[in-house]
Design a protein around this motif. Structure first.
Motif, mmCIF file in Angstrom:
data_model
loop_
_atom_site.group_PDB
_atom_site.id
_atom_site.type_symbol
_atom_site.label_atom_id
_atom_site.label_comp_id
_atom_site.label_asym_id
_atom_site.label_seq_id
_atom_site.Cartn_x
_atom_site.Cartn_y
_atom_site.Cartn_z
ATOM 1 N N PHE A 174 0.851 -0.869 -0.087
ATOM 2 C CA PHE A 174 -0.142 0.028 0.099
ATOM 3 C C PHE A 174 0.597 1.381 -0.017
ATOM 4 O O PHE A 174 0.308 2.436 -0.261
ATOM 5 C CB PHE A 174 -0.999 -0.011 1.046
ATOM 6 C CG PHE A 174 -1.939 -1.182 1.196
ATOM 7 C CD1 PHE A 174 -2.656 -1.135 -0.081
ATOM 8 C CD2 PHE A 174 -2.278 -1.819 2.096
ATOM 9 C CE1 PHE A 174 -3.569 -2.345 -0.129
ATOM 10 C CE2 PHE A 174 -3.280 -2.727 1.982
ATOM 11 C CZ PHE A 174 -4.013 -2.974 0.874
ATOM 12 N N GLY A 175 2.173 1.091 0.516
ATOM 13 C CA GLY A 175 3.001 2.195 0.544
ATOM 14 C C GLY A 175 3.550 2.297 -0.983
ATOM 15 O O GLY A 175 4.468 3.480 -0.987
ATOM 16 N N MET A 176 3.358 1.673 -1.951
ATOM 17 C CA MET A 176 4.193 1.826 -3.179
ATOM 18 C C MET A 176 3.595 3.140 -3.961
ATOM 19 O O MET A 176 2.289 3.190 -3.834
ATOM 20 C CB MET A 176 4.129 0.600 -4.105
ATOM 21 C CG MET A 176 4.838 -0.490 -3.589
ATOM 22 S SD MET A 176 4.541 -2.064 -4.207
ATOM 23 C CE MET A 176 5.428 -2.063 -5.513
ATOM 24 N N SER A 177 4.611 4.008 -4.604
ATOM 25 C CA SER A 177 3.854 4.752 -5.363
ATOM 26 C C SER A 177 3.958 4.585 -6.949
ATOM 27 O O SER A 177 5.162 4.530 -7.125
ATOM 28 C CB SER A 177 4.759 6.259 -5.019
ATOM 29 O OG SER A 177 4.183 7.101 -5.977
ATOM 30 N N MET A 178 2.897 4.603 -7.469
ATOM 31 C CA MET A 178 3.316 3.984 -9.047
ATOM 32 C C MET A 178 4.135 5.208 -9.741
ATOM 33 O O MET A 178 4.608 4.830 -10.758
ATOM 34 C CB MET A 178 1.700 4.205 -9.637
ATOM 35 C CG MET A 178 0.879 2.952 -9.249
ATOM 36 S SD MET A 178 -0.359 2.961 -10.491
ATOM 37 C CE MET A 178 -1.867 2.354 -9.223
#
Lengths: 630, 234
Positions: free
Chosen positions: A92-96
């Protein structure tokens, strides 16, 4: 597992090399997940490690990440919110924004699977997608470059397709999404590119597949943010800014009882004292400007898509709830103006009727006064409204005021009859702008003459004494020239902008001085508004060419009949004047100043210039001059 | 399909004094705000309501805002999926690992690989993903199929159902209807009985499996297996 387990990810990388099938990979990940509660977390930690690679990924690392994400989407049912929380939180912490399209594809697939796999993850997934509305701060610089914009398009495409897919699988997700978006909406202190990007996403949702469900909410939220920014810009900022343009100051010193009004104090400062406060440098104003432009462009796309009428209904609702009730909104109302200009027959008419209905309705006096101020300003400024339509609405106003007088007796009482006085002032204000165009069309002229305006104005309630002297004066002048009616009593206003009585009916809120559609001061937004806007300097008053008129009155009348109404002529004039403006953008502000209706207490006048035309109209927004006075 | 009921409810709605002129509107708004949400009081999700105001007299609550309680009699249509109920829904997405279903157009359901009985195998036929039965050629599940499935659990917050296709009386609705009728009269009668009664589905469910012999074997095997798997999972 591989032999050379130098780093954690090697195990996975190698697995790919040996050509494991997709399902084998999935089973491997499942096993890794299953072993966590049993205490064996090696593989699981490797997996988390993979998720944390964000900077400058080598092709191998990208492949590894993609594979892991894909394998995870096949194993979502094995993910446990308690045991695998660290994995979930890293997903959920990944930024596209940090990845290329391949990783985005895989990540989106995983997010969709997670959201659909259990009710527990829906919120977190939506939060994750909404947080991708905006890039990480480090990315802001890149947004100015073509590849940054390309990345933005990719991210937005992925985010929105994911939201749509989740909504297909979880029908109630949009309701949650709506709350999440409004909650996470950046506040007014957020950097401009971020807030604009966020709003862009919201409007994209509005026009997308989810628009039907949450579109109106998105639009309302954007307009609310406009208002938030709007109220952040104080009136004194505008006033100071304008007077610093060094053309005119408002002659408020002439008014009695100066000390009690703080608003006035700022006006009274000598011009020299005011530092040149450049409105263009105002960060809030720039944010607002960008957001307004975004909204205008969205409205453009709506009319192209043939759904403006539908969107307009939402805008109307939000207007009634927020803009109309906001204390003297300055800019946000131009969203309505622009929407109306895009579809005058439907939206334009609808807006005026709604305002008239509110004024004649049963709401609180302030609400009604505010509505009639909007109505008057709108009818005066909207170039796209035909004179005949203005006449229809005007007739309603006049009839309402007439009926009011019939019931009331007694003397001037600004406070008790404030709604009535605001109505009268609106009638006069509109006529200042529109009288000429009406009297030039015979049937409108006869219609105008039939309206019981005279009865109202000569009623013992005496609106002529109470309304803003500047408007009354201009109105009387035009009425006289148009032979609408004459007053026997002479009004001596001494060129006052306002009077004790006008202030009394305006109340603390000074609704007597509220002209919502005075020229828009936001530079970029103004380009959208300008073509459909009536500037005071371009209004042909009924006395403008008295000489000509007396000689060739009928000719002119005929011209107007041929042309339908005077709008055509005004078009030409205004179009002509734009060309000039485009030439020199520096002078744009200046020319704008010229175009606003103004207190005509020009320097020349004060120093005994010959131009003694009492054409003093108030414009709190823009105390400036009209060209005649220069 | 189970999980739907009509309840007669006696309600008291507290209306804000500012709404005293538009009481019925305020009541409808209040009830409207409950729609599509799980309510503990009703023990279900409110889908529709029909309201009768019992009397013009309302009790006023003492307090700063004198809310007044309007007594109502309402017929409420409720959706209350409970474990082991049979629901029907439309397949919206299908993959090797899961089948995604939407029930009544608003509630999402998922059936994961482990909860699909082994009779069904995943195939890609003519570019379309299907779960096809190995025992009955005609029995297929693909996107758009209406399926009947068993409720395993229900997430009340987002109205998400976790389902199972393990029991033999689950699968494609059309196929089940056609074939259950063909088998035996007893079967049909129990089915009808099951449909007419709202509750007690467990007992009837057992009957179904006993009546259809092929099924009974199959399901028992599956159930055992799934139990084992579940214990493994936890």
């Amino acid at each position: 597992m591989g032999v050379e387990l130098a780093t954690g990810k090697a195990g996975f990388a190698e697995m790919e090399d040996v050509n494991f099938s997709d399902s084998e990979l999935i089973y491997h990940v499942r096993d890794a997940l299953r072993l966590v509660p049993l205490g064996d977390t090696d593989n699981y930690n490797q997996l988390i490690g993979v998720m944390h690679h964000t900077e400058r990924l080598t092709p191998g690392e990208v492949a590894l990440l993609v594979t892991s994400l894909k394998a995870l989407s096949g194993a979502v049912s094995y993910i446990d919110i308690v045991h695998h929380w660290s994995l979930l939180s890293s997903i959920f912490g990944m930024s596209m924004w940090n990845y290329g399209p391949d990783v985005m594809d895989a990540l989106v697939e995983l997010i969709i699977s997670l959201a659909a796999s259990s009710g527990k993850y829906v919120d977190s997934c939506l939060h994750m997608l909404v947080s991708n509305f905006m890039p990480p701060p480090s990315f802001l610089e890149l947004l100015k470059h073509p590849h940054g914009i390309a990345r933005k398009d990719q991210v937005l495409y992925h985010v929105h397709s994911a939201l749509r897919d989740i909504a297909d699988l979880v029908p109630l997700a949009p309701l949650k999404l709506q709350d999440i978006i409004t909650q996470r909406m950046p506040n007014i202190f957020t950097k401009e590119p971020l807030i604009v990007l966020y709003a862009e996403n919201m409007l994209r949702l509005e026009s997308g597949a989810l628009g039907e469900v949450i579109g109106s909410m998105m639009l309302i939220a954007v307009v609310d943010r406009l208002i938030d920014l709007d109220v952040e810009i104080g009136w004194d900022e505008i006033l100071q800014d304008d007077s610093s343009k060094g053309i005119f100051e408002m002659e408020l010193e002439d008014v009695e009882g100066t000390a009690d009004d703080t608003e006035k104090d700022s006006d009274e400062l000598p011009i020299e004292c005011l530092s040149r406060k450049n409105f263009a440098g105002n960060i809030v104003a720039e944010k607002l400007d960008s957001l307004m432009v975004l909204t205008f462009e969205h409205l453009n796309s709506c009319i192209e898509g043939g759904r403006l009428i539908q969107v307009f209904e939402t805008l109307l609702q939000s207007f009634q709830k927020t803009v109309l009730t906001a204390y003297k909104s300055k800019f946000a109302q131009f969203v309505m103006f622009y929407a109306c200009s895009l579809d005058p027959e439907n939206c334009g008419v609808r807006f005026a009727k709604m305002l008239a209905d509110i004024f004649m309705g049963i709401q609180s006096p302030l609400h009604r006064m505010s509505a009639v101020a909007y109505l008057a300003s709108y009818l005066s400024r909207a170039k796209f409204l035909s004179a005949s339509f203005v006449a229809i609405i005007l007739e309603r106003l006049v009839n309402w005021c007439f009926n009011y007088c019939q019931i009331q007796d007694g003397d001037i009482n600004p406070e008790a009859h404030r709604v009535f006085y605001s109505g009268c002032q609106a009638i006069m204000y509109v006529l200042c702008f529109r009288m000429r165009s009406m009297i030039c069309v015979p049937h409108l002229k006869s219609r105008l003459l039939l309206m019981p305006i005279e009865t109202i104005l000569k009623h013992p309630l005496n609106p002529l004494k109470v309304c803003l002297p500047s408007i009354v004066e201009e109105f009387l002048r035009q009425a006289k020239a148009a032979r609408l009616f004459t007053v026997s009593e002479t009004f001596v206003f001494n060129d006052l902008l306002e009077s004790e009585l006008s202030r009394a009916f305006g109340g603390m809120e000074r609704l007597d001085m509220f002209f919502p559609f005075d020229p828009c001061l936001l530079k970029i937004s103004d380009r959208f508004i300008r073509p459909n806007f009536v500037y005071w300097s371009l209004v042909r008053t009924s006395y403008d060419d008295d000489d000509e008129e007396s000689s060739s009155d009928e000719d002119i009348a005929q011209n107007y009949v041929a042309g339908g109404n005077r709008e055509n002529i005004a078009d030409d004039e205004i179009a002509g004047s734009f060309e000039e403006h485009e030439i020199d953008l520096d002078e744009f502000d200046y020319s704008l100043n010229k175009m606003s209706i103004t207190p005509k207490n020009s320097l020349k006048y004060r120093f005994g210039g010959e131009l003694r035309r009492p054409m003093q109209m108030p414009s709190r927004i823009r105390p400036s001059t009209s060209p005649e006075s220069l | 399909m189970e999980g739907l009921k009509v309840s007669d409810a006696n309600l008291v709605v507290y209306v804000h004094p500012s709404k005293s002129k538009k009481v019925s509107e305020a009541i409808l708004r209040e009830l409207g705000s409950l729609l599509f949400k799980f309510s503990e009081t009703f023990d279900g999700v409110l889908l529709a309501y029909d309201v009768n105001i019992l009397s013009e007299v309302a009790k006023i609550l003492p307090g700063i805002h004198p809310y007044f309680g309007v007594r109502l009699k309402a017929k409420l249509l409720l959706f209350y999926p409970k474990p082991d109920m049979i629901l029907e829904g439309k397949v919206v997405k299908l993959g090797q690992q899961s089948i995604h279903v939407i029930v009544l157009g608003f509630s999402s359901a998922i059936i994961t690989e482990e909860d699909i009985r082994e009779e069904f195998i995943y195939k890609v036929k003519h570019g379309q993903e299907v779960f096809a039965s190995t025992s009955y050629k005609q029995h297929k599940i693909k996107v758009g199929t209406i399926i009947r499935f068993l409720v395993k659990s229900f997430d009340e917050e987002i109205l998400h159902v976790s389902g199972s296709l393990v029991p033999a009386n689950t699968g494609c609705t059309d196929w089940l209807d056609k074939n259950l009728e063909d088998w035996s009269h007893t079967n049909r009668s129990t089915k009808k009985q099951r449909e007419s009664e709202g509750r007690g589905e467990m007992e009837e469910h057992d009957k179904v499996t006993v009546d259809g012999k092929t099924f009974s074997l199959n399901t028992e095997h599956q159930i055992k297996k799934s139990k084992r798997r579940r214990s493994e999972d936890s």
